[in-house]
Scaffold this active site. Structure first.
Site, PDB file in Angstrom:
ATOM      1  N   GLU A 140       0.820  -1.307  -0.007  1.00  0.00           N
ATOM      2  CA  GLU A 140      -0.509  -0.366  -0.175  1.00  0.00           C
ATOM      3  C   GLU A 140       1.064   1.491   0.292  1.00  0.00           C
ATOM      4  O   GLU A 140       1.355   1.581   1.146  1.00  0.00           O
ATOM      5  CB  GLU A 140      -1.043  -0.321   1.567  1.00  0.00           C
ATOM      6  CG  GLU A 140      -1.852  -1.012   1.168  1.00  0.00           C
ATOM      7  CD  GLU A 140      -2.666  -1.357   2.414  1.00  0.00           C
ATOM      8  OE1 GLU A 140      -3.612  -0.668   3.058  1.00  0.00           O
ATOM      9  OE2 GLU A 140      -3.165  -2.782   2.599  1.00  0.00           O
ATOM     10  N   THR A 211     -12.400  -1.994  -1.028  1.00  0.00           N
ATOM     11  CA  THR A 211     -13.622  -1.012  -1.550  1.00  0.00           C
ATOM     12  C   THR A 211     -13.969  -0.478   0.055  1.00  0.00           C
ATOM     13  O   THR A 211     -15.038  -0.669  -0.201  1.00  0.00           O
ATOM     14  CB  THR A 211     -14.641  -1.571  -2.328  1.00  0.00           C
ATOM     15  OG1 THR A 211     -14.210  -2.865  -2.368  1.00  0.00           O
ATOM     16  CG2 THR A 211     -13.891  -1.399  -4.307  1.00  0.00           C
TER      17      THR A 211
END
EC number: 3.2.1.14
Length: 472
Positions: A140, A211
């Site tokens: 990330e 999401t």
């Protein structure tokens, strides 16, 4: 079910369209063990029949080699692996990275062919040593947070070399090939900066799209954590901050729908309203809401903590435009998902032929069934039912899904009675565990003034010297 992950092409697609190949991927966080009281969660709490894939988060990296992070990871790996004894079709993967891990170790590792080879070799050895079926990359993010732009391509190279090494190792050993998956960004700028979607999709077995975290206290106004659709007044880049846009972006830019797994959060983001009377979507906020008693992180509540908020008199509202709920009480506000929004999203998933659902995280659902009065793991069971996975043959009859108990474990364990038992005992007492006068195997668990009576596992007694279950 799990054997379908080895199929490719038309056969896989046809099965997906028939509804027989949906995946239900559940992450487990290895720091959940440190949550107090009823929030403490270890692999023994997992229902092995709940998910098609379980992912252990997280492993670390040192000198381009995969490593453990927690002091007891190896013991937890063993418990994680034991779940397959109850469900022979279950696949377990190990995730490396995470938000707190940052980007620097990945950047250093992918920089040279030698470092990548060292990493991949260590991964193959590590996964087999501890019984994992594959690796999940959770970088990330490539090309962001200090990661240079060239990492976008180098991430593709890493995934390709990992997949090829897994295939070669499978041929040499005549063992099933290790899986390679990735948790990837849902934000458009991060996607564009970090992923060569068509190339990456060739080598990944599944793509877990995160999401969620579309809105939070960092914005200065209320917003939903994981809205299915955009809000009617959204403009500019805010129109991208929803499940529909993110999933379609990945699909339209080269990722096969059957490989795309939609992220479902078992948590919400909470805020402090500037004005208690202005409590809708987009209302001004002054910062993160208070930390929950179990997850202990400002601006973040597990689903079971949200249920406690609702029981405490919060007003629950439903946003029709985004198909998600929110709740408020005084100046406290939380945007989240519940069983209804999970069911609606799962239907949308099926209508659009995506590959399945991913949940962050199994330890954030109401795993004891104590808080929400919806049974154990209500959110994940909603997905299991909606995706047609209820009929999977599996025997979990001897599997405990109650709070943990072991010598020296402060969280206690065993069968919890309703809070009506011993009602009033915890009034005026500090949170903690207390002995039951006439039963050495039992103890009171006081949480925010609410009384719970619990039992240690058979053979253990409540030890007042450590306030834990211990050998008699």
């Amino acid at each position: 079910m799990a054997k379908l992950i080895f199929l490719t092409g038309l056969a896989f697609l046809l099965n997906a369209q028939l509804g027989s190949a949906y995946q239900l991927v559940c992450y487990f966080s290895n720091w959940a063990q440190y949550r107090p009281g009823l929030g403490s969660f270890k692999p023994d709490n997992i229902d092995p029949c709940l998910c098609t894939h379980l992912i252990y988060a997280f492993a670390g990296m040192s000198n381009s080699e995969i490593t453990t992070i927690e002091w007891n990871d190896v013991a937890l790996y063993s418990s994680f692996n034991d779940l397959k004894k109850k469900n022979s079709q279950l696949k377990i993967l190990l995730a490396i990275g995470g938000w707190n891990f940052g980007t620097a170790p990945f950047t250093a590792m992918v920089a040279t062919p030698e470092n990548r080879k060292t990493f991949i070799s260590s991964v193959i050895k590590f996964l087999h040593q501890y019984g994992f079926d594959g690796l999940d990359f959770d970088w990330e993010y490539p090309g962001f947070r200090g990661s240079p732009s060239q990492d976008k391509h180098l991430f593709t190279v890493l995934v390709q070399e990992t997949r090829e090494a897994f295939e070669q190792e499978a041929k040499q050993t005549n063992k099933p090939r290790l899986l390679v998956t990735a948790a990837v960004a849902a934000g458009i700028s991060n996607i564009q900066a970090g992923y060569e979607i068509p190339q990456l999709s060739q080598y990944l077995d599944f793509i877990h799209v995160m999401t969620y975290d579309f809105h939070g206290s960092w914005e200065g106004y209320t917003g939903e954590n994981s809205p299915l659709y955009k809000y009617p007044t959204d403009t500019g880049s805010n129109t991208y901050l929803n499940v529909e846009y993110a999933m379609n972006y990945w699909k339209k830019n080269g990722a096969p729908a059957e490989k795309l797994i939609i992220g479902f959060p078992a948590y919400g983001h909470n805020f402090i309203l500037r004005d208690a009377s202005n409590n809708g979507i987009g209302a001004p906020t002054s910062g993160a809401g208070p930390a929950g008693p179990y997850t202990r992180e400002a601006g973040f509540w597990a689903y079971y903590e949200i249920c406690a908020f609702l029981k405490d008199g919060a007003t629950e509202a439903w946003d029709d435009s985004q198909n998600v709920p929110y709740a408020y009480k005084g100046t406290e506000w939380v945007g989240y998902d519940n069983v209804n929004s999970f069911r609606i999203k799962a239907q949308w998933l099926k209508e659009n032929n995506f590959g399945g659902a991913m949940v962050w995280a199994i330890d954030l659902d109401d795993f004891t069934g104590t808080f929400c009065n919806q049974g154990k793991f209500p959110l994940i069971n909603t997905l299991k039912d909606a995706l047609g996975l209820k009929s999977a043959t599996c025997n979990a009859s001897t599997q405990s899904s109650e709070p943990n108990s072991s010598p020296g474990n402060e969280s206690g364990s065993g069968n919890k009675s309703s809070s009506s038992e011993g009602r009033g005992y915890c009034a005026g007492k500090a949170d903690g565990l207390y002995p039951v006068a006439d039963n050495r195997n039992a103890f009171w668990n006081c949480v925010n003034g609410i009384t719970y009576k619990q039992n240690c596992l058979t053979g253990l007694v409540f030890d007042t010297s450590c306030h834990c279950c211990n050998w008699a």
